[in-house]
Design a protein around this motif. Sequence first.
Motif, short mmCIF file in Angstrom:
data_model
loop_
_atom_site.label_atom_id
_atom_site.label_comp_id
_atom_site.label_asym_id
_atom_site.label_seq_id
_atom_site.Cartn_x
_atom_site.Cartn_y
_atom_site.Cartn_z
N PHE A 38 32.07 30.55 40.96
CA PHE A 38 33.33 29.89 41.27
C PHE A 38 34.23 30.89 41.97
N ILE A 39 34.83 30.47 43.09
CA ILE A 39 35.66 31.37 43.88
C ILE A 39 37.03 30.73 44.10
N GLY A 40 38.06 31.44 43.64
CA GLY A 40 39.44 31.03 43.88
C GLY A 40 40.01 31.81 45.04
N GLU A 41 41.32 31.67 45.25
CA GLU A 41 41.92 32.30 46.42
C GLU A 41 42.32 33.75 46.20
N ALA A 42 43.11 34.01 45.15
CA ALA A 42 43.64 35.36 44.93
C ALA A 42 44.17 35.47 43.51
N PRO A 94 40.05 37.28 36.66
CA PRO A 94 40.47 36.05 37.32
C PRO A 94 40.61 34.88 36.35
N PHE A 95 41.51 33.98 36.68
CA PHE A 95 41.68 32.72 35.95
C PHE A 95 41.90 32.94 34.45
N VAL A 96 43.01 33.59 34.10
CA VAL A 96 43.29 33.86 32.69
C VAL A 96 44.47 33.06 32.13
N GLY A 97 45.27 32.44 32.97
CA GLY A 97 46.43 31.68 32.49
C GLY A 97 46.06 30.23 32.20
N ILE A 147 32.92 34.29 38.13
CA ILE A 147 34.20 33.85 38.67
C ILE A 147 34.81 35.01 39.45
N ALA A 148 35.17 34.73 40.69
CA ALA A 148 35.78 35.74 41.55
C ALA A 148 36.85 35.07 42.42
N ASN A 149 37.50 35.88 43.22
CA ASN A 149 38.49 35.39 44.17
C ASN A 149 38.15 35.91 45.56
N VAL A 150 38.66 35.21 46.57
CA VAL A 150 38.52 35.67 47.94
C VAL A 150 39.18 37.04 48.08
N LEU A 151 40.40 37.18 47.55
CA LEU A 151 41.10 38.47 47.54
C LEU A 151 40.95 39.14 46.19
N LYS A 152 40.86 40.45 46.19
CA LYS A 152 40.73 41.21 44.95
C LYS A 152 42.06 41.76 44.47
N GLN A 176 46.41 46.35 39.50
CA GLN A 176 44.99 46.69 39.49
C GLN A 176 44.24 45.65 40.31
N THR A 177 43.03 45.98 40.67
CA THR A 177 42.20 45.00 41.38
C THR A 177 41.63 44.01 40.36
N VAL A 178 41.27 42.84 40.86
CA VAL A 178 40.65 41.81 40.03
C VAL A 178 39.27 41.56 40.65
N PHE A 179 38.29 42.25 40.14
CA PHE A 179 36.96 42.29 40.73
C PHE A 179 36.20 40.98 40.58
N GLY A 180 36.17 40.46 39.39
CA GLY A 180 35.40 39.26 39.06
C GLY A 180 34.87 39.42 37.65
N VAL A 181 34.39 38.31 37.10
CA VAL A 181 33.94 38.35 35.71
C VAL A 181 32.84 37.31 35.50
#
Length: 184
Positions: A41-45, A56-59, A81-86, A27-32
């Motif tokens: 906050f933006i991570g890579e993927a 994003p960022f659940v582990g 919180i989002a990522n550059v890639l979805k 699935q896509t990871v849109f942001g939260v």
Amino acid sequence: IQSLDWAGLEATVSACTRCALHATRKQTVFGVGDRRARWMFIGEAPGADEDRLGEPFVGRAGQLLNAMLFAIGLKREEVYIANVLKCRPPGNRDPQPDEVEQCEPYLIRQIELIQPRLIVALGRHAAHSLLKTEVPLGKLRGQRLSYHGTPLIVTYHPAYLLRNPADKRKVWDDLCLARSVVQN
């Protein structure tokens, strides 16, 4: 994309086939988070856990990010919180330039809708993707940069800190700089 509201943007992202990553994602990871947040906050993927859960960022890195937020007086639900890639790159490989290029309009639209006062780029790949540079992360840290007119601070990715806990002090310094940017 520039005219989409939140619902339209999320639907467009979830149906996206602009790059090859759509073929391997769960699935896509849109942001939260807060869609009116002052901090973004933006991570890579997404990684495997994020791909499975759609957030994003659940582990372990996400738990550390939550602790980082708490340390500067924020809660996860107060930031976005989002990522550059979805979509997750197979085997957690680095994002490819064409994937970043295809996904960037979605991220730009998220930023336009949120209008954060600050973006924090988490890690080298996020920083390089956003800033279109290959300058080492260590040289990008400690500066007030900009992404599409929004102040940007670069720091280490929480997953990096799990492997290199001695650099937590540097992240604290980055977060203090970020806090001063938001307050001013």
